[in-house]
Write a protein that holds these residues in place. Sequence first.
Motif, PDB file in Angstrom:
ATOM      1  N   LEU A   1      -0.128  19.668   3.180  1.00 15.06           N
ATOM      2  CA  LEU A   1       0.449  19.310   1.883  1.00 15.06           C
ATOM      3  C   LEU A   1       1.659  20.188   1.569  1.00 15.06           C
ATOM      4  CD1 LEU A   1      -2.769  18.695  -0.236  1.00 15.06           C
ATOM      5  CD2 LEU A   1      -1.155  16.997   0.614  1.00 15.06           C
ATOM      6  N   ARG A   2       1.603  21.437   1.965  1.00 14.05           N
ATOM      7  CA  ARG A   2       2.745  22.327   1.739  1.00 14.05           C
ATOM      8  C   ARG A   2       3.949  21.878   2.555  1.00 14.05           C
ATOM      9  NH1 ARG A   2       1.411  28.332   2.720  1.00 14.05           N
ATOM     10  NH2 ARG A   2       3.548  28.544   1.930  1.00 14.05           N
ATOM     11  N   GLN A   3       3.706  21.419   3.772  1.00 12.82           N
ATOM     12  CA  GLN A   3       4.813  20.913   4.579  1.00 12.82           C
ATOM     13  C   GLN A   3       5.433  19.679   3.932  1.00 12.82           C
ATOM     14  OE1 GLN A   3       2.728  20.641   8.382  1.00 12.82           O
ATOM     15  NE2 GLN A   3       4.195  22.074   9.273  1.00 12.82           N
ATOM     16  N   LEU A   4       4.600  18.771   3.447  1.00 16.10           N
ATOM     17  CA  LEU A   4       5.135  17.574   2.794  1.00 16.10           C
ATOM     18  C   LEU A   4       6.037  17.959   1.629  1.00 16.10           C
ATOM     19  CD1 LEU A   4       2.132  15.069   2.678  1.00 16.10           C
ATOM     20  CD2 LEU A   4       3.875  15.364   4.433  1.00 16.10           C
ATOM     21  N   SER A   5       5.587  18.915   0.838  1.00 16.03           N
ATOM     22  CA  SER A   5       6.381  19.366  -0.303  1.00 16.03           C
ATOM     23  C   SER A   5       7.693  19.995   0.156  1.00 16.03           C
ATOM     24  CB  SER A   5       5.572  20.373  -1.127  1.00 16.03           C
ATOM     25  OG  SER A   5       6.338  20.886  -2.195  1.00 16.03           O
TER      26      SER A   5
ATOM     27  N   MET B   1       0.843  -1.200   0.000  1.00 17.24           N
ATOM     28  CA  MET B   1       0.000   0.000   0.000  1.00 17.24           C
ATOM     29  C   MET B   1       0.874   1.244   0.000  1.00 17.24           C
ATOM     30  SD  MET B   1      -2.817   1.723   0.219  1.00 17.24           S
ATOM     31  CE  MET B   1      -3.367   3.353   0.736  1.00 17.24           C
ATOM     32  N   SER B   2       0.526   2.194  -0.828  1.00 20.15           N
ATOM     33  CA  SER B   2       1.208   3.483  -0.836  1.00 20.15           C
ATOM     34  C   SER B   2       0.188   4.569  -0.527  1.00 20.15           C
ATOM     35  CB  SER B   2       1.854   3.734  -2.201  1.00 20.15           C
ATOM     36  OG  SER B   2       0.885   3.671  -3.233  1.00 20.15           O
ATOM     37  N   TYR B   3       0.673   5.673   0.011  1.00 23.34           N
ATOM     38  CA  TYR B   3      -0.199   6.763   0.415  1.00 23.34           C
ATOM     39  C   TYR B   3       0.066   7.986  -0.459  1.00 23.34           C
ATOM     40  CZ  TYR B   3      -0.622   3.944   4.683  1.00 23.34           C
ATOM     41  OH  TYR B   3      -0.828   2.929   5.574  1.00 23.34           O
ATOM     42  N   GLU B   4      -0.948   8.445  -1.156  1.00 29.83           N
ATOM     43  CA  GLU B   4      -0.802   9.689  -1.897  1.00 29.83           C
ATOM     44  C   GLU B   4      -0.692  10.823  -0.888  1.00 29.83           C
ATOM     45  OE1 GLU B   4      -5.542  10.632  -2.623  1.00 29.83           O
ATOM     46  OE2 GLU B   4      -4.301   9.908  -4.282  1.00 29.83           O
ATOM     47  N   PRO B   5      -0.148  11.968  -1.283  1.00 26.86           N
ATOM     48  CA  PRO B   5       0.090  13.053  -0.324  1.00 26.86           C
ATOM     49  C   PRO B   5      -1.126  13.437   0.511  1.00 26.86           C
ATOM     50  CG  PRO B   5       1.285  13.506  -2.329  1.00 26.86           C
ATOM     51  CD  PRO B   5       0.452  12.279  -2.603  1.00 26.86           C
ATOM     52  N   LYS B   6      -2.320  13.457  -0.085  1.00 22.63           N
ATOM     53  CA  LYS B   6      -3.500  13.873   0.678  1.00 22.63           C
ATOM     54  C   LYS B   6      -3.758  12.949   1.856  1.00 22.63           C
ATOM     55  CE  LYS B   6      -7.664  13.333  -1.040  1.00 22.63           C
ATOM     56  NZ  LYS B   6      -8.890  13.530  -1.859  1.00 22.63           N
ATOM     57  N   LEU B   7      -3.678  11.631   1.632  1.00 24.23           N
ATOM     58  CA  LEU B   7      -3.915  10.685   2.712  1.00 24.23           C
ATOM     59  C   LEU B   7      -2.760  10.696   3.708  1.00 24.23           C
ATOM     60  CD1 LEU B   7      -5.638   8.528   4.005  1.00 24.23           C
ATOM     61  CD2 LEU B   7      -4.666   6.841   2.422  1.00 24.23           C
ATOM     62  N   ALA B   8      -1.529  10.826   3.212  1.00 26.07           N
ATOM     63  CA  ALA B   8      -0.368  10.902   4.109  1.00 26.07           C
ATOM     64  C   ALA B   8      -0.474  12.125   5.016  1.00 26.07           C
ATOM     65  CB  ALA B   8       0.924  10.955   3.301  1.00 26.07           C
TER      66      ALA B   8
ATOM     67  N   ILE C   1       8.489   5.347  -1.348  1.00 21.65           N
ATOM     68  CA  ILE C   1       8.014   4.616  -2.519  1.00 21.65           C
ATOM     69  C   ILE C   1       8.271   5.371  -3.814  1.00 21.65           C
ATOM     70  CG2 ILE C   1       5.963   3.656  -3.647  1.00 21.65           C
ATOM     71  CD1 ILE C   1       4.902   2.960  -0.894  1.00 21.65           C
ATOM     72  N   SER C   2       7.924   6.649  -3.845  1.00 27.43           N
ATOM     73  CA  SER C   2       8.163   7.443  -5.052  1.00 27.43           C
ATOM     74  C   SER C   2       8.297   8.911  -4.679  1.00 27.43           C
ATOM     75  CB  SER C   2       7.014   7.269  -6.056  1.00 27.43           C
ATOM     76  OG  SER C   2       7.187   8.129  -7.168  1.00 27.43           O
ATOM     77  N   ASP C   3       9.447   9.506  -5.040  1.00 32.24           N
ATOM     78  CA  ASP C   3       9.657  10.918  -4.734  1.00 32.24           C
ATOM     79  C   ASP C   3       9.470  11.802  -5.960  1.00 32.24           C
ATOM     80  OD1 ASP C   3      11.880  10.233  -6.166  1.00 32.24           O
ATOM     81  OD2 ASP C   3      13.346  10.953  -4.709  1.00 32.24           O
ATOM     82  N   SER C   4       8.941  11.208  -7.041  1.00 31.74           N
ATOM     83  CA  SER C   4       8.576  11.983  -8.223  1.00 31.74           C
ATOM     84  C   SER C   4       7.142  11.620  -8.583  1.00 31.74           C
ATOM     85  CB  SER C   4       9.525  11.677  -9.389  1.00 31.74           C
ATOM     86  OG  SER C   4       9.493  10.303  -9.721  1.00 31.74           O
ATOM     87  N   ARG C   5       6.513  12.428  -9.393  1.00 28.22           N
ATOM     88  CA  ARG C   5       5.096  12.203  -9.683  1.00 28.22           C
ATOM     89  C   ARG C   5       4.844  10.827 -10.282  1.00 28.22           C
ATOM     90  NH1 ARG C   5       2.099  16.743  -9.209  1.00 28.22           N
ATOM     91  NH2 ARG C   5       3.199  18.720  -9.068  1.00 28.22           N
ATOM     92  N   PRO C   6       3.872  10.090  -9.718  1.00 29.96           N
ATOM     93  CA  PRO C   6       3.066  10.464  -8.552  1.00 29.96           C
ATOM     94  C   PRO C   6       3.841  10.262  -7.243  1.00 29.96           C
ATOM     95  CG  PRO C   6       2.462   8.274  -9.259  1.00 29.96           C
ATOM     96  CD  PRO C   6       3.473   8.779 -10.262  1.00 29.96           C
ATOM     97  N   ILE C   7       3.781  11.257  -6.357  1.00 29.77           N
ATOM     98  CA  ILE C   7       4.427  11.163  -5.052  1.00 29.77           C
ATOM     99  C   ILE C   7       3.690  10.119  -4.222  1.00 29.77           C
ATOM    100  CG2 ILE C   7       5.041  12.407  -2.946  1.00 29.77           C
ATOM    101  CD1 ILE C   7       6.549  13.394  -5.377  1.00 29.77           C
ATOM    102  N   LEU C   8       4.434   9.163  -3.665  1.00 30.16           N
ATOM    103  CA  LEU C   8       3.806   8.095  -2.885  1.00 30.16           C
ATOM    104  C   LEU C   8       4.618   7.821  -1.620  1.00 30.16           C
ATOM    105  CD1 LEU C   8       2.937   5.624  -5.788  1.00 30.16           C
ATOM    106  CD2 LEU C   8       1.344   7.119  -4.563  1.00 30.16           C
ATOM    107  N   TYR C   9       3.932   7.860  -0.477  1.00 32.62           N
ATOM    108  CA  TYR C   9       4.562   7.613   0.815  1.00 32.62           C
ATOM    109  C   TYR C   9       4.278   6.191   1.294  1.00 32.62           C
ATOM    110  CZ  TYR C   9       5.311  12.661   1.241  1.00 32.62           C
ATOM    111  OH  TYR C   9       5.720  13.961   1.038  1.00 32.62           O
TER     112      TYR C   9
END
Length: 213
Positions: free
Chosen positions: A16-20, A1-8, A37-45
């Motif tokens: 979201l600004r802090q995550l960025s 499972m990966s978390y998109e920025p909104k869920l993370a 998991i991914s630090d480029s689009r799509p960003i995944l935590y």
Amino acid sequence: MSYEPKLAAALSGATLRQLSHWRRASGKQGALLVPEISDSRPILYSFRDVVALRACVKLRKETSLQKIRRAVDTLREDLGEREHLSAYALVAGPDTIYLAEPEQAVDLIRGGNVVIHQLVDVLAPFYKDGRYIPDLLKPRDNVAVDSAVRGGEPVIEGTRIPAAEVAALVRDGVPPDRVSDFYPGVSAAAARDAVDFSDYVDSYVDGSRQVVA
């Protein structure tokens, strides 16, 4: 499972600004947390990322972002610690940040060791800027997050049924007490909790407009 920025963001309490901002290096200091998991689009935590983010959010309530970055740099560069940030217990103290270890703690800002009697539970619920950030493992009474179940995707407690799928059914017009027709064992209360949690995640985007620092 990966978390998109909104869920993370919703699960960690960060905006979201802090995550960025935390994904990027600042001056001579490295990035605070690069998504596993991914630090480029799509960003995944990852689940571990979310745990570490909660720790950073709690630290940020007590100290400056500059000190947090400095502490993490000390952890990595001076102490040679290479485990994921979620593996370490970081505790804010007067004008410093400690790496808590059994029986003592290392001062990551000023150097030296001290004794710490109480640690902060990063999984427990807390308030940030007046907003309630729920328990990470149980964000609602009937919604659970377990890294061993669907990789940490929020599910109806005691099942492998994604809470988001239950919420989508209700939003499509299925009454909470009829969700069990589609997912046997999912009570009306669980369906309502799934919707409530989904609403929380969706509304959390509004928090991304707050100040980063």
